[in-house]
Design a protein around this motif. Structure first.
Motif, PDB file in Angstrom:
ATOM      1  N   LEU A   1       1.982   1.668  -3.008  1.00 53.18           N
ATOM      2  CA  LEU A   1       1.296   2.501  -4.147  1.00 53.18           C
ATOM      3  C   LEU A   1       0.833   4.175  -3.832  1.00 53.18           C
ATOM      4  O   LEU A   1       0.476   4.520  -5.417  1.00 53.18           O
ATOM      5  N   TRP A   2       0.477   4.257  -2.654  1.00 52.91           N
ATOM      6  CA  TRP A   2       0.210   5.152  -2.266  1.00 52.91           C
ATOM      7  C   TRP A   2       1.681   6.381  -3.302  1.00 52.91           C
ATOM      8  O   TRP A   2       1.623   7.429  -3.679  1.00 52.91           O
TER       9      TRP A   2
ATOM     10  N   ALA B   1      -5.363   2.632  -6.770  1.00 54.06           N
ATOM     11  CA  ALA B   1      -5.700   1.154  -7.321  1.00 54.06           C
ATOM     12  C   ALA B   1      -6.715   1.656  -9.028  1.00 54.06           C
ATOM     13  O   ALA B   1      -7.526   2.277  -8.492  1.00 54.06           O
TER      14      ALA B   1
ATOM     15  N   GLU C   1       0.751  -1.143  -0.216  1.00 57.16           N
ATOM     16  CA  GLU C   1       0.166   0.155   0.328  1.00 57.16           C
ATOM     17  C   GLU C   1       0.685   1.508  -0.046  1.00 57.16           C
ATOM     18  O   GLU C   1       0.313   2.470  -0.247  1.00 57.16           O
TER      19      GLU C   1
ATOM     20  N   VAL D   1      -3.980  -4.277  -7.731  1.00 53.01           N
ATOM     21  CA  VAL D   1      -3.311  -4.609  -6.848  1.00 53.01           C
ATOM     22  C   VAL D   1      -3.278  -6.451  -6.394  1.00 53.01           C
ATOM     23  O   VAL D   1      -4.353  -6.539  -6.811  1.00 53.01           O
TER      24      VAL D   1
ATOM     25  N   ALA E   1      -1.726  -8.317  -1.362  1.00 52.36           N
ATOM     26  CA  ALA E   1      -1.945  -7.899  -0.069  1.00 52.36           C
ATOM     27  C   ALA E   1      -3.034  -8.160   0.683  1.00 52.36           C
ATOM     28  O   ALA E   1      -3.022  -7.554   1.423  1.00 52.36           O
TER      29      ALA E   1
ATOM     30  N   LEU F   1      -7.867   1.364  -0.950  1.00 48.74           N
ATOM     31  CA  LEU F   1      -7.145   0.723  -2.078  1.00 48.74           C
ATOM     32  C   LEU F   1      -7.054   2.134  -3.068  1.00 48.74           C
ATOM     33  O   LEU F   1      -6.486   2.814  -4.359  1.00 48.74           O
ATOM     34  N   GLU F   2      -8.822   1.857  -3.146  1.00 45.86           N
ATOM     35  CA  GLU F   2      -9.039   2.929  -4.943  1.00 45.86           C
ATOM     36  C   GLU F   2      -8.662   3.974  -4.026  1.00 45.86           C
ATOM     37  O   GLU F   2      -8.558   4.523  -4.840  1.00 45.86           O
TER      38      GLU F   2
ATOM     39  N   HIS G   1      -6.335  -8.748   0.696  1.00 40.89           N
ATOM     40  CA  HIS G   1      -7.518  -7.210   1.222  1.00 40.89           C
ATOM     41  C   HIS G   1      -8.700  -7.776   1.261  1.00 40.89           C
ATOM     42  O   HIS G   1      -8.793  -8.847  -0.048  1.00 40.89           O
TER      43      HIS G   1
ATOM     44  N   PHE H   1      -8.249  -4.025  -8.631  1.00 42.22           N
ATOM     45  CA  PHE H   1      -7.920  -4.331  -6.966  1.00 42.22           C
ATOM     46  C   PHE H   1      -7.765  -6.052  -6.793  1.00 42.22           C
ATOM     47  O   PHE H   1      -9.072  -6.944  -7.739  1.00 42.22           O
TER      48      PHE H   1
END
Length: 283
Positions: free
Chosen positions: A122-123, A162, A119, A142, A146, A157-158, A148, A165
């Motif tokens: 990703l950020w 992302a 994560e 993703v 990960a 995540l959205e 989730h 995912f």
């Protein structure tokens, strides 16, 4: 606190308090209006890509996403990457910088879609994309690694950027449908999964999954293991011919899944090859 009160509090903040046991039909679609698409993983060599495309043409079933280089692009020369154009958290900034450098190299070559497992990564990648350091058309998917498995995780995540995912693979259709109520991005759903992740086949769930999860990618991942354990398929020392044979089997399974959907839920359309919204490389 009573469960009813906890559920009301969740709903106050936009997260369903119960799973979608009524299995509502999804009103969301891919950009081309389709309900579902097919994904083939393990395209680790140019010859595996060639075998996959050849089998797709023979079986006349469209494929929309091919996940390649699960073993890592570091093991390939730049010419290898051009021919194939197509952990589970990073520890420390040095490790993260290696992953970022690899992604930037691939972007320069022409890749536009990347599998992300962390994560924080990703950020950071999304911040780089917003700042113009990474092209706006790059898509981040993703990974199942990960871990989730609920609507709140999908929403996070959205929010972090992302584009699609992959929830954990053992959720019920009702639990997946709950995620769809909150998330707008496509959901990547394992309909066939390796033994190391539980080894299940859910082909006959496909019509209901299309109806309730659209837009959804079906992920087809047979075998002993993906990228972990000593039985992993996606390692540099695995024979390219073995992977090419597996790829042909996966395309056959895609055909079977497509036939089951069309027999039981013909309203659910599949995207054509090259449809809108795909992270197609730009050589």
């Amino acid at each position: 606190m009573k469960l009813a009160d906890a559920r009301k509090l969740m709903e106050k903040h936009g997260i369903p308090g119960r799973d979608a046991n009524d299995l509502p039909t999804s009103k969301k679609r891919f950009p081309d209006g389709a309900w579902y698409r097919m994904e083939i993983s393990g395209i680790e060599r140019p010859n595996v890509l060639e075998a996959t495309i050849d089998e797709m043409n023979k079986r006349k079933v469209p494929l929309h996403r091919m996940i390649s280089l699960v073993m890592g692009a570091t093991y390939f020369t730049k010419q290898d990457l051009r021919d194939a154009l197509s952990g589970l958290r990073f520890r420390g900034s040095e490790s993260l910088s290696h992953a970022i450098a690899e992604i930037l190299t691939l972007i320069d070559i022409g890749f536009r879609g990347f599998l992300v497992i962390d994560e924080g990564e990703l950020w950071l990648l999304n911040e780089m994309r917003k700042a113009g350091d990474i092209p706006k058309d790059v898509v981040f998917k993703v990974s199942i690694y990960a871990g989730h498995g609920n609507a709140a995780g999908g929403k996070v995540l959205e929010m972090l950027g992302a584009g699609t995912f992959n929830p954990v693979g053992d959720l019920t259709v009702e639990q997946y449908a709950t995620i769809r109520q909150v998330c707008d991005i496509p959901i990547d759903m394992h309909i066939l999964l390796t033994e190391s992740f539980g080894g299940f086949t859910r082909f006959y769930d496909a019509p209901e999954i299309v109806r309730t999860l659209a837009p959804v990618y079906f992920k087809i991942e047979p075998g002993p293991a993906c990228a972990a354990t000593g039985a992993a398929l996606y390692k540099p020392w695995v024979s390219p011919d073995l992977l090419a044979g597996w790829a042909r089997e996966k395309v056959k399974y895609a055909q079977i899944i497509h036939e089951i959907v069309q027999e039981n839920f013909p309203e659910g359309t599949i995207s054509e090859i090259g449809a809108k919204g795909l992270a197609i490389p730009k050589p």
